[in-house]
Design an enzyme around this catalytic site. Structure first.
Site, PDB file in Angstrom:
ATOM      1  N   CYS A   2       0.849  -1.197   0.000  1.00 11.70           N
ATOM      2  CA  CYS A   2       0.000   0.000   0.000  1.00 11.70           C
ATOM      3  C   CYS A   2       0.886   1.249   0.000  1.00 11.70           C
ATOM      4  CB  CYS A   2      -0.853  -0.007   1.258  1.00 11.70           C
ATOM      5  SG  CYS A   2      -1.678  -1.580   1.514  1.00 11.70           S
ATOM      6  N   ARG A  27       2.731   1.816  -7.209  1.00 10.36           N
ATOM      7  CA  ARG A  27       2.802   0.643  -6.311  1.00 10.36           C
ATOM      8  C   ARG A  27       1.561  -0.220  -6.452  1.00 10.36           C
ATOM      9  NH1 ARG A  27       6.442   2.078  -2.004  1.00 10.36           N
ATOM     10  NH2 ARG A  27       5.441   0.691  -0.528  1.00 10.36           N
ATOM     11  N   TRP A  75      -3.650  -2.037  -1.342  1.00  9.11           N
ATOM     12  CA  TRP A  75      -3.518  -3.242  -2.163  1.00  9.11           C
ATOM     13  C   TRP A  75      -4.025  -4.366  -1.260  1.00  9.11           C
ATOM     14  CZ3 TRP A  75      -1.435  -4.157  -7.126  1.00  9.11           C
ATOM     15  CH2 TRP A  75      -1.271  -5.497  -7.458  1.00  9.11           C
ATOM     16  N   ASN A  99       0.232   0.193   6.419  1.00  3.95           N
ATOM     17  CA  ASN A  99       0.748  -0.699   5.386  1.00  3.95           C
ATOM     18  C   ASN A  99       1.414  -1.845   6.129  1.00  3.95           C
ATOM     19  OD1 ASN A  99       1.747  -1.927   3.152  1.00  3.95           O
ATOM     20  ND2 ASN A  99       3.358  -0.433   2.751  1.00  3.95           N
ATOM     21  N   GLY A 100       1.150  -3.097   5.702  1.00  2.00           N
ATOM     22  CA  GLY A 100       1.745  -4.259   6.362  1.00  2.00           C
ATOM     23  C   GLY A 100       0.642  -5.223   6.777  1.00  2.00           C
ATOM     24  N   GLU A 465      12.135 -21.559 -16.381  1.00  3.93           N
ATOM     25  CA  GLU A 465      11.886 -20.156 -16.009  1.00  3.93           C
ATOM     26  C   GLU A 465      13.092 -19.279 -16.328  1.00  3.93           C
ATOM     27  OE1 GLU A 465       9.523 -18.358 -15.503  1.00  3.93           O
ATOM     28  OE2 GLU A 465      10.378 -16.585 -14.575  1.00  3.93           O
ATOM     29  N   LYS A 469      13.000 -16.047 -18.860  1.00  8.20           N
ATOM     30  CA  LYS A 469      13.461 -14.701 -18.472  1.00  8.20           C
ATOM     31  C   LYS A 469      14.426 -14.165 -19.526  1.00  8.20           C
ATOM     32  CE  LYS A 469      11.080 -13.475 -16.052  1.00  8.20           C
ATOM     33  NZ  LYS A 469      10.101 -14.464 -16.061  1.00  8.20           N
ATOM     34  N   GLU A 472      12.663 -13.465 -22.921  1.00  8.50           N
ATOM     35  CA  GLU A 472      11.691 -12.355 -22.870  1.00  8.50           C
ATOM     36  C   GLU A 472      12.352 -11.005 -22.987  1.00  8.50           C
ATOM     37  OE1 GLU A 472       8.067 -12.445 -20.167  1.00  8.50           O
ATOM     38  OE2 GLU A 472       9.612 -13.418 -18.951  1.00  8.50           O
ATOM     39  N   HIS A 488      19.431 -37.162 -25.466  1.00 14.23           N
ATOM     40  CA  HIS A 488      18.440 -37.720 -26.402  1.00 14.23           C
ATOM     41  C   HIS A 488      18.181 -36.757 -27.552  1.00 14.23           C
ATOM     42  CE1 HIS A 488      17.644 -40.999 -23.638  1.00 14.23           C
ATOM     43  NE2 HIS A 488      17.640 -40.109 -22.665  1.00 14.23           N
ATOM     44  N   LYS A 584       1.814  -7.187 -20.076  1.00 14.83           N
ATOM     45  CA  LYS A 584       1.912  -7.678 -18.703  1.00 14.83           C
ATOM     46  C   LYS A 584       0.812  -8.697 -18.419  1.00 14.83           C
ATOM     47  CE  LYS A 584       3.494  -8.196 -14.641  1.00 14.83           C
ATOM     48  NZ  LYS A 584       4.685  -9.069 -14.528  1.00 14.83           N
TER      49      LYS A 584
END
Ligand code: AGP
Length: 589
Positions: A2, A27, A75, A99-100, A465, A469, A472, A488, A584
C-alpha cells in the site's frame, strides 16, 4: 504494497494528500482514501478503484481549518477491495492508515468485541484504531504506545485523533515509512517520491522507531527519544519510483526478500503453516490436483507438482492452460483444480478455471490481484501479496507463487519447514558482489546460437523459467531442458557457441546432473554452472551458499538466473520493463 502519505501545516492539505497518493500509484492499489482533522471535526473520505474516484468525491468537500491529514492507497491483503475496507479506518474520534499485516489481529479483534466494541471492516488494520481508542484515557501518546506493544507483524502506521488535533502519531516496523519537515510543515510517505519538492532531507525510519509530530518531530526507539538521522531526498521523481534502480524489474528482483516476508507473514509460523483463507475440510476427498497456468506461472505450477506429490502424497499434474482447455481432459470430482496467475486476468487460465467449475471441481486460485476475474471465479484464493509487479517479465510474483506452493505442500502434509522457509527468504536477498560478478559475466553471453538451461527435479522448472526470463528481455533464444534429456538429441547442438546454464543442486541428483554437465563439456559447449560445490569441466561458475535444503538452493539460483537475464538484456540495450511484443497481462487467447 500500500501507499501512505501524511502532512501537517501545509497550505493545501487536500492537494498534498491526493498528489502524494498519485506519486504512489505505481505501487498498485484497488482503493484509496484520506482523513483530515478539520477544526474540531474528523473527516474521512474513501473510494474504491482509481484515485480519480476519490478526487470526484472530494470535489464537494471543503475543509474549513484543516490541521493534519493522512492518505492511503490500498492493495488488498485482508478483506475485499471495498469502500468499507479502504483506509483510513476510523473510530469514534481517530483515524489510521497502515501498510503491512497485523499478524494477531483476530485475537485483538475478539478481545475488543468481547468489550462490545464493534467493527465494520474485514481488515486487520481496523484493530489499530479500535485498540487506540480502547486504551485512550486522556494521553494519546500513551495510548499509541500501548497499541504498539500489543500488535505483532509488519506495519507502517499514521494515526490522527480529535483528542490532539495538532499531532500525527507514527510507527514503523517491517514496512517503509519516511518523515520530513520544512520549517513548520511536516510530511510523511511510504516512499520518497511524494516528498520530493517539499523537503530537501528526510528520515527513513528504522524498524522499531515511532513517535509523533506537533511543532517538531519527536522520534523514539526502545522508549527513549532519539535524534533524527536525516538523509538527502532524491531530486528525480521517476528515479525515486524505481528506488534508484535502472528498471522496475531490477527493483522487483531486489525487493523479493521483503515481498517473501510479506507473503509468508502469519502463514509460516513456528507451529507450522497457517492459511486464514483455507480450512482442512476444503481438501477432504481430494485425491488429485491439477494445476493450470501460463508462462512463468506455469513454471511455478510445475515446481508445485514436485512438492505436492513428494510431500502431500497427492497425485498432481501441472498443465499449460492453453493446452488443457482444448484437450477435453478427464476432470473428476475428487480433483482439486488450482490456477496460478499474477494478474488474475489471463484468458486461457481463466477459461480452464471456468471449465473446472462447470465440471463441479473444487477450485483454488494463487493470485496477486484481489477482485480480479480469476479471484472472483475461484472457490478459494490465496493472495500472493507481491504488490504491483511493473516489469513485464515476472520475478517477485514467481517467487511468491513458488513460496506459496511450498507452504501449501507443507500445509497439506503437516510438514514444518519453518526454518528452511526463512533461510530461503534470506538467500533471496541480492548480494551486491554477486550482482557485480553477473554484470561482468554477462558480456560473454551476448551472441552465440542460443542457450540451454538444464536442471533436474525442481530445478527443471527453474531451468524453464530461467530460459524464459532470458528470452523475454534479451531476445536471445534459450530453452529449459531436463538435464537427463540432453543426450536424447539436443547434445547434437553442443559446440563452443552453445551456452549452457547448468543448475547443479547439491541436494538433488548431484552426481547425475554433474555427469550431464560433463557430457556437454566434453563436446566443447560453453558452460556456466551454478552450484554450492565447484566442479571442473565448467567455463564459468557461480557459487551459491551450502545448504541442506533444495528449496533454499532453488531461491538463490532463481535470483542468479533473473540477474543474468537482466544484465544480458541491458548490455543489448533492450527495454527491460517493456520487452517488444509482450504485455503484462495476456487477456486475449
Ligand atoms: C512471465 O515473465 C511473463 N510475463 C508471462 O509468461 C506470464 O507469466 C504469463 O503471461 C502468465 O501471466 P499471469 O501470471 O498473469 O497469469
Amino acid at each position: 504494497m500500500c501507499g501512505i502519505v501524511g502532512c501537517k501545516g501545509v497550505d493545501n492539505i487536500k492537494e498534498f494528500l491526493i498528489e502524494g497518493l498519485k506519486e504512489l500509484e505505481y505501487r498498485g492499489y484497488d482503493s484509496a482514501g484520506i482523513g483530515v482533522i478539520d477544526k474540531e471535526d474528523l473527516k474521512v473520505i474513501k473510494a474504491v478503484g482509481k484515485l480519480v474516484n476519490l478526487e470526484r468525491k472530494l470535489k464537494n468537500v471543503k475543509f474549513i481549518d484543516p490541521k493534519v491529514g493522512i492518505g492511503h492507497t490500498r492493495w488488498a491483503t485482508h478483506g475485499k477491495p471495498t469502500e468499507i475496507n479502504a483506509h483510513p479506518h476510523r473510530g469514534e474520534f481517530s483515524a489510521v492508515v497502515h501498510n503491512g499485516i497485523i499478524e494477531n489481529y483476530q485475537e485483538i479483534k475478539r478481545f475488543l468485541q468481547e468489550k462490545n466494541i464493534e467493527f465494520i471492516s474485514q481488515t486487520d488494520t481496523e484493530v489499530i484504531v479500535r485498540l487506540f481508542e480502547y486504551y485512550y484515557e486522556g494521553d494519546s501518546f500513551e495510548a499509541f504506545k500501548k497499541v504498539l506493544d500489543r500488535i505483532d507483524g509488519a506495519y507502517a502506521i499514521l494515526l490522527i485523533t480529535k483528542k490532539e488535533p495538532q499531532k500525527i502519531f507514527f510507527a514503523k516496523k517491517g514496512s517503509p515509512l519516511i518523515v520530513a519537515n520544512n520549517n513548520d510543515k511536516f510530511f510523511f510517505a511510504s516512499s520518497d517520491a511524494p516528498l520530493i519538492g517539499y523537503a530537501s532531507a528526510a528520515c527513513y525510519l528504522e524498524d522499531g522507531e515511532f513517535g509523533y509530530v506537533d511543532d517538531k518531530i519527536h522520534l523514539f526507539k526502545d522508549n527513549k527519544e532519539v535524534s533524527l538521522n536525516l538523509k538527502p531526498l532524491p531530486t528525480n521523481k521517476e528515479s525515486a519510483k524505481k528506488g534508484g534502480f535502472r528498471f522496475y524489474m531490477e527493483k522487483e528482483i531486489y525487493e523479493q526478500a521483503d515481498v517473501l516476508k510479506e507473503n509468508t507473514l502469519g502463514r509460516n509460523t513456528k507451529e507450522g503453516i497457517k492459511f486464514d483463507e483455507l480450512d482442512k475440510e476444503f481438501f477432504e476427498g481430494i485425491n488429485n490436483i491439477i494445476i493450470s497456468a501460463c508462462g512463468t506461472s506455469y513454471h511455478a505450477g510445475l515446481v508445485g507438482k514436485y512438492l505436492l506429490e513428494r510431500d502431500a502424497k497427492i497425485r498432481t499434474n501441472a498443465e499449460v492452460a492453453s493446452e488443457l482447455r482444448y484437450r477435453n481432459p478427464l476432470l473428476t470430482k475428487d480433483t482439486l483444480f488450482i490456477v496460478i496467475s499474477q494478474s488474475g486476468e489471463t484468458a486461457d487460465t481463466l477459461e480452464t478455471l471456468k471449465m473446472a467449475k462447470r465440471a463441479g471441481l473444487k477450485t483454488l486460485a494463487l493470485c496477486n490481484v484481489d477482485n480480479s476475474s480469476i479471484v472472483r471465479e475461484a472457490d478459494k484464493t490465496i493472495l500472493l501479496r507481491a504488490g504491483i509487479e511493473k516489469g513485464v517479465a515476472s520475478t517477485k510474483a514467481f517467487a511468491t507463487q513458488v513460496m506459496t506452493l511450498w507452504m501449501l505442500s507443507n500445509y497439506l502434509s503437516n510438514k514444518n519447514e519453518y526454518e528452511a522457509i526463512n533461510e530461503a527468504i534470506e538467500v533471496t536477498k541480492v548480494d551486491g558482489a554477486l550482482h557485480e560478478k553477473i554484470k561482468r559475466l554477462s558480456k560473454r553471453y551476448l551472441h552465440g546460437h542460443g542457450f540451454f538451461y538444464i536442471g533436474r527435479d525442481i530445478f527443471y522448472p527453474l531451468a524453464l523459467e530461467g530460459a524464459l526470463k532470458l528470452k523475454e528481455i534479451s531476445y536471445i533464444h534459450a530453452e529449459g531442458y531436463p538435464a537427463g534429456e540432453m543426450k536424447h538429441g539436443p547434445i547434437a547442438l553442443a559446440d563452443p557457441e552453445l551456452f549452457v546454464v547448468a543448475l547443479l543442486s547439491k541436494n538433488i541428483l548431484f552426481e547425475k546432473t554433474k555427469s550431464n554437465i560433463e557430457e556437454l563439456s566434453s563436446r566443447d559447449a560453453t558452460i556456466l554452472t551454478i552450484s554450492s560445490e565447484y566442479i571442473d569441466m565448467t567455463d564459468d561458475f557461480i557459487k551459491i551458499k551450502e545448504t541442506s535444503h533444495p528449496m533454499v538452493e532453488f531461491f538463490e539460483m532463481m535470483v542468479i538466473t533473473q540477474l543474468l537475464a537482466l544484465e544480458v538484456a541491458i548490455r543489448r540495450g533492450n527495454d527491460v520493463d517493456m520487452p517488444r511484443n509482450l504485455a503484462k497481462s495476456v487477456t486475449v487467447e
